[in-house]
Design an enzyme around this catalytic site. Structure first.
Site, short mmCIF file in Angstrom:
data_model
loop_
_atom_site.label_atom_id
_atom_site.label_comp_id
_atom_site.label_asym_id
_atom_site.label_seq_id
_atom_site.Cartn_x
_atom_site.Cartn_y
_atom_site.Cartn_z
N CYS B 84 -60.45 8.46 30.08
CA CYS B 84 -60.73 9.44 29.02
C CYS B 84 -62.10 9.24 28.39
O CYS B 84 -62.56 10.09 27.63
CB CYS B 84 -59.64 9.36 27.97
SG CYS B 84 -58.00 9.59 28.67
N HIS B 335 -57.76 18.21 25.26
CA HIS B 335 -58.26 16.99 25.90
C HIS B 335 -58.38 17.17 27.41
O HIS B 335 -57.58 16.62 28.17
CB HIS B 335 -57.32 15.82 25.54
CG HIS B 335 -57.76 14.49 26.04
ND1 HIS B 335 -59.07 14.15 26.28
CD2 HIS B 335 -57.03 13.37 26.34
CE1 HIS B 335 -59.13 12.90 26.71
NE2 HIS B 335 -57.90 12.41 26.76
#
Lengths: 121, 388
Positions: B84, B335
């Site tokens: 991420c 996200h």
């Protein structure tokens, strides 16, 4: 001289009901095999037999599992075993942080790769 | 003196997108280039982030394809994968390159598709995400990423008394902020009661404690400090810190410290010659509500153990004294893994320019971005400041 511990040796011991770790001169005991101590860089380890009873350090119950795991609602734990911590599963009705558990076998749902299985004491 | 400057910023709306990766990336890249007044042919390099499209869409070696699509074939392209924290790492390397005089003008960005548009359902995508945890010592337990942050958060609750209501307050805040962001995945407010009634994903996290699977892209144009004044609206990059922590989780010294974030923040603040208190706002990696509480403490926006209290008291809300995630954060903005890091830089840039409208942080002069990857294993912290 390094007292090395590789994955195959760790996994074989786990299947036999033993937890192997690496104690380093820096004071850290690592619960997983590693090439050098992640905390200090030393390769001068002592392979140690970790206790198979310990205390739950954290836990969660997974209700949305990865596609490779068929049953939901299993509890994943991080357990303090002596000076080290290891990740595994707990069978039964569930444990809380601070509860005592003992190694009871392995989980091998992921291509046969073993994870420590614990039960409440 | 700044290490670099951001002179252009662009991103797609985060949400569900049908377009192929290059078209999604192109939308963000062209927006950033147009914002900077830069043509593709003027670029010296592309620093590109994509985390898992190899697994999710059978697409690898994306760098040259992205360069071709934006009319920059022949360009030097670096591709980054850091779970991420993918595009924050790309940003760090771009800043280093212009700071060192290797390049003058570079494009930095990322793209990812994570929704069922990829053809992957939730269990399959949960497995792909879990590939960022340790293959031998974490994955065989059936650990998922909600599970990773649940383990860290449960320990925080045990040590400090953080409550599920405080976690829910983070979701409520970020949804309220996201409603003011037209590029956010979710545009709807929620309540503590609604969050606490949701189905459990991995306790203490319920559905609304978790960020969504999103598709999207983001990009920024980065130049050297001495070239920045030739652009219309430069924003200074005064610090970028990057650190890793021990993997797997069991061998970390602390589950609640997120030590990589503390180390990265210390580096970034030292470079920028600021203290945490000098920062006016932060965009942090709130993949789960508990992750925002840990992050707020790690970057020094709240004392250790008080992140939950700060959220519940409104101190981290827009209008509070320590605003966090004015964009809505990962929780509400969305996200798309490889696009998240540079999307935070887009929000910082626009906040510092004072152009975000209703979600504007008052007197925003110093902004902090915190982008975390894996089982809290990688964190990049960036400090951006309005150019004097």
């Amino acid at each position: 001289m390094s007292d090395a511990l590789d994955y195959a040796t760790w996994a074989e011991a786990l299947r036999e009901g033993r937890l192997l770790g690496l104690a380093c001169g820096c004071g850290h005991t690592n619960g997983s095999p590693t090439g050098a101590c992640p905390h200090c860089g030393s390769r001068d380890f002592e392979r140690v037999e970790l206790p198979t009873e310990g205390v739950v350090h954290s836990e969660t119950t997974i209700q949305v599992p990865p596609s490779t795991f068929e049953e939901r609602g299993y509890q994943v734990v991080v357990v303090e075993v002596g000076e080290a911590k290891v990740m595994g599963r707990v069978d039964g009705d569930g444990v809380a942080i601070g509860d005592e558990v003992r190694l009871s076998g392995v989980v091998a749902e992921d291509d046969g790769n073993p994870a420590p299985r614990f039960e409440a004491i | 003196m700044a290490r670099a400057a951001v002179v252009g910023a662009g991103m797609t709306k985060f949400g569900v997108h049908e377009q192929p990766l290059q078209e999604l990336f192109g939308e963000a890249a062209f927006a950033a280039l147009d914002d900077a007044g830069v043509e593709s042919r003027d670029l010296d390099a592309l620093y590109f982030g994509n985390a898992m499209s190899g697994q999710a869409e059978n697409e690898t070696h994306l760098g040259p394809r992205m360069a071709s699509h934006i009319g920059a074939a022949g360009l030097e392209v670096q591709r980054f994968e850091d779970a991420c924290a993918t595009s924050a790492n790309a940003f760090k390397n771009a800043v280093q390159a212009v700071d060192a005089g290797v390049h003058d003008v570079v494009l930095v960005g990322g793209v990812e598709r994570c929704t069922p548009e990829t053809g992957k359902d939730t269990p399959e995508m949960t497995r792909i995400f879990a590939s960022a945890s340790h293959r031998q010592y974490e994955q065989p337990t059936g650990l998922t990423f909600p599970g990773v942050f649940a383990l860290l958060t449960k320990r925080h609750m045990h040590e400090y008394g953080t409550t599920e209501e405080q976690l829910a307050e983070v979701a409520v805040k970020n949804h309220a902020h996201g409603r003011l962001n037209p590029r956010a995945h979710f545009g709807k407010e929620t309540t503590v009661a609604e969050v606490l009634e949701g189905p459990v994903v991995a306790d203490p996290f319920r559905l609304m404690d978790c960020c969504p699977f999103s598709d999207g892209a983001s990009a920024v144009v980065v130049t050297s400090d001495d070239l920045a004044d030739s652009y219309d609206a430069p924003v200074d990059v005064t610090g970028v810190g990057h650190a890793t922590d021990v993997v797997p989780i069991g061998d970390k010294t602390s589950l609640t410290a997120t030590q990589a974030a503390r180390d990265a923040a210390a580096q970034a603040y030292e470079q920028a010659d600021i203290e945490a208190d000098d920062a006016d706002f932060a965009e942090v990696h709130d993949c789960f509500t508990g992750a925002e509480i840990l992050a707020s403490e790690a970057i020094g926006f709240a004392p250790d153990g008080e992140g939950g209290t700060y959220a519940a008291e409104g101190r981290t809300s827009l209008g509070g004294d320590r605003p966090i995630n004015p964009s809505g954060g990962l929780k509400a903005k969305g996200h798309p893994i490889g696009a998240t890091g540079t999307a935070q830089i887009v929000e910082l840039t626009e906040q510092l320019r004072g152009t975000v409208g209703e979600r504007q942080v008052t007197d925003a002069d110093v902004g902090v971005a915190h982008n975390l990857g894996g089982d809290a294993a990688t964190t990049v912290v960036s400090v951006l400041e309005g150019r004097a």
